[in-house]
Structures are given as C-alpha cells and as structure tokens.
Design an enzyme around this catalytic site. Sequence first.
Site, PDB file in Angstrom:
ATOM      1  N   SER A 229       0.829  -1.213   0.000  1.00  0.00           N
ATOM      2  CA  SER A 229       0.000   0.000   0.000  1.00  0.00           C
ATOM      3  C   SER A 229       0.865   1.266   0.000  1.00  0.00           C
ATOM      4  CB  SER A 229      -0.974   0.000   1.174  1.00  0.00           C
ATOM      5  OG  SER A 229      -0.312   0.160   2.407  1.00  0.00           O
TER       6      SER A 229
ATOM      7  N   ARG B 277      22.330 -14.808   2.206  1.00  0.00           N
ATOM      8  CA  ARG B 277      21.842 -13.424   2.168  1.00  0.00           C
ATOM      9  C   ARG B 277      22.694 -12.594   1.200  1.00  0.00           C
ATOM     10  NH1 ARG B 277      18.236 -11.129   5.664  1.00  0.00           N
ATOM     11  NH2 ARG B 277      18.212 -12.913   7.035  1.00  0.00           N
TER      12      ARG B 277
ATOM     13  N   MET C 112      10.484  -6.591   4.009  1.00  0.00           N
ATOM     14  CA  MET C 112      10.701  -7.184   5.327  1.00  0.00           C
ATOM     15  C   MET C 112      11.877  -8.145   5.309  1.00  0.00           C
ATOM     16  SD  MET C 112       8.407  -5.414   6.662  1.00  0.00           S
ATOM     17  CE  MET C 112       8.072  -5.966   8.318  1.00  0.00           C
ATOM     18  N   ARG C 113      13.014  -7.614   4.922  1.00  0.00           N
ATOM     19  CA  ARG C 113      14.193  -8.466   4.850  1.00  0.00           C
ATOM     20  C   ARG C 113      15.419  -7.656   5.232  1.00  0.00           C
ATOM     21  NH1 ARG C 113      15.678 -13.284   3.395  1.00  0.00           N
ATOM     22  NH2 ARG C 113      17.772 -13.364   2.568  1.00  0.00           N
TER      23      ARG C 113
ATOM     24  N   ASN D  91      13.593   4.192   3.828  1.00  0.00           N
ATOM     25  CA  ASN D  91      12.666   3.171   4.334  1.00  0.00           C
ATOM     26  C   ASN D  91      11.568   3.860   5.139  1.00  0.00           C
ATOM     27  OD1 ASN D  91      11.749   0.491   5.134  1.00  0.00           O
ATOM     28  ND2 ASN D  91      12.616   0.931   7.154  1.00  0.00           N
TER      29      ASN D  91
ATOM     30  N   HIS E 166       8.979   3.155   8.393  1.00  0.00           N
ATOM     31  CA  HIS E 166       8.776   2.266   9.545  1.00  0.00           C
ATOM     32  C   HIS E 166       7.557   2.768  10.324  1.00  0.00           C
ATOM     33  CE1 HIS E 166       9.781  -0.574  12.673  1.00  0.00           C
ATOM     34  NE2 HIS E 166       9.661   0.397  13.563  1.00  0.00           N
TER      35      HIS E 166
ATOM     36  N   ALA F 237      -1.391   7.625   7.791  1.00  0.00           N
ATOM     37  CA  ALA F 237      -0.356   8.668   7.909  1.00  0.00           C
ATOM     38  C   ALA F 237       0.871   8.309   7.068  1.00  0.00           C
ATOM     39  CB  ALA F 237       0.028   8.858   9.373  1.00  0.00           C
TER      40      ALA F 237
HETATM   41  C1  GAR Z   1       4.012  -0.665   6.572  1.00  0.00           C
HETATM   42  O1  GAR Z   1       3.283  -0.365   7.722  1.00  0.00           O
HETATM   43  C2  GAR Z   1       5.472  -0.325   6.769  1.00  0.00           C
HETATM   44  O2  GAR Z   1       5.678   0.823   7.534  1.00  0.00           O
HETATM   45  C3  GAR Z   1       5.978  -1.560   7.469  1.00  0.00           C
HETATM   46  O3  GAR Z   1       5.342  -2.621   6.819  1.00  0.00           O
HETATM   47  C4  GAR Z   1       4.071  -2.189   6.351  1.00  0.00           C
HETATM   48  C5  GAR Z   1       3.975  -2.530   4.891  1.00  0.00           C
HETATM   49  O4  GAR Z   1       2.686  -2.268   4.411  1.00  0.00           O
HETATM   50  N1  GAR Z   1       7.415  -1.647   7.418  1.00  0.00           N
HETATM   51  C6  GAR Z   1       8.167  -2.098   8.409  1.00  0.00           C
HETATM   52  O5  GAR Z   1       7.704  -2.542   9.440  1.00  0.00           O
HETATM   53  C7  GAR Z   1       9.650  -2.031   8.166  1.00  0.00           C
HETATM   54  N2  GAR Z   1      10.376  -2.182   9.392  1.00  0.00           N
HETATM   55  P1  GAR Z   1       2.464  -2.051   2.859  1.00  0.00           P
HETATM   56  O6  GAR Z   1       3.036  -3.287   2.184  1.00  0.00           O
HETATM   57  O7  GAR Z   1       0.956  -2.000   2.716  1.00  0.00           O
HETATM   58  O8  GAR Z   1       3.146  -0.797   2.460  1.00  0.00           O
END
Ligand code: GAR
Length: 223
Positions: free
Chosen positions: A22, A74, A99-100, A116, A118, A182
Amino acid sequence: MTATDSTPAKKPVAILISGRGSNMMSLVEASRAPDYPAEIASVISNRPDAPGLAWARGQGIATVALDHTAFPSRAAFDAVLHNAIEACGAQFVACAGFMRLMTPGLVARWHNRMINIHPALLPSFKGLDTHARALAAGVRIAGCTVHIVRPEMDCGPILGQAAVPVLDGDTPGTLGRRILAAEHRLYPKVLSLFAAGAYDIDQEIARLKAASANLEMLFSPEA
Ligand code: GAR
C-alpha cells in the site's frame, strides 16, 4: 520522462516490497503528478506472490520477483538484488514494507540513496509488532518515520515523521490503520523532497536545506 527547459528530469526510483504494497501504491500515485521529482522505475519483491507486485504489473510498471528462498545466502540474494536495482536505472531506492534484513555491503552500495518507512516514531519501537508494543508501553503519541537506511535494522538519519495520537480503546489494528493512513501521506512527501535533493546529511542528522522545502509536521486525530 524527458527533461524540458523548465522541468527537471524525474529521478528514477526502485521500490522494494514484500507484501501488500500500500505504501508503494501511494508512491506510484504521487509520482504521476507532472511536477513530482521521482518516477518509479521498477517494483522489486523478494516474494513472487506479493500482492503489491501484481498490482504494479497491472499498472504497467516494470516488476522483478526475486525469491529469496532460492538463494544460498543473504549475500548472494543481495548481489542479485543490487543488480536488479541498477538494471532499471534507479538512482534511489525506496523500501516500502520490504521485510528483509540487508547485508552491510548492499546498504553501503546505496549509501544515502536508500530510504525506508517504519510504522513507529523511531528510535522507539524498531522491529516488528510496533503497534502492540506502543500500546503496551502506554505511549499517547505513535506514528511513522521515513529514514535513510543504515545496516542496523530501522536505523539511519530521520527524514520525516508523522505523529498519530493513541485513542482510548485502541487496539493494534485500529492504531495501525490510522498510522498506515499517515504513512501514505508522509512517504510521498519525503520521497519528493529526497529525490529533489532537499536534504543535507551531516553526522547522521538529516536537515532540510531550505525553509522553502519545509516538511510540515502531521498531527491528525483522523489520520
Ligand atoms: C508498513 O506499515 C510499513 O511501515 C511496514 O510494513 C508495512 C507494509 O505495508 N514496514 C516495516 O515494518 C519495516 N520495518 P504495505 O506493504 O501496505 O506498504
């Protein structure tokens, strides 16, 4: 996109995702504005079945699926990931739910060119389950952060943050939904400033160069 005398060329950006995508969608949609300084060169996922990858493909965006489970290490995965980012001509990388963990070598190759998002107000609540941990800690203000990627997880110079109040009765789900909304507002703004070269980074602190490039603080109970 071709540069004209009045419009600087858009900077090509690769977006890395692992799932829903998203945030990637919000960047793609923002990048369609003629004056947005970045264009999405490619969406790359370490999970071939990531729903966001199918969405990007449907939008006519170049996509790359690199199944990390098919690589022996990796480092081997990151070498191919680096090549994929370079092959699409990207100057910057935007991680959006990627997420890697990355090897220090990959992060070094994109030093100060990889960002990134978070779902917490860093440096609090790095890692997973951020909303549950924020609620358990009793914080009254939660939010999200866009930062430059460093080898340590969820670390690096902070480019922008959005604050989201914790409401009575919040669950990780309700709080997470408001924070995600947000995120969708914050990330396009920050990528825009970042791609336009609006930040100076000195001693691990990112500062906007000009007051005109101000990033308004977001604080919205409805967000
Ligand atoms: C989001 O909330 C992003 O901030 C988080 O994963 C979600 C991905 O949602 N990222 C982390 O936690 C990174 N440490 P999305 O695929 O709908 O963008």
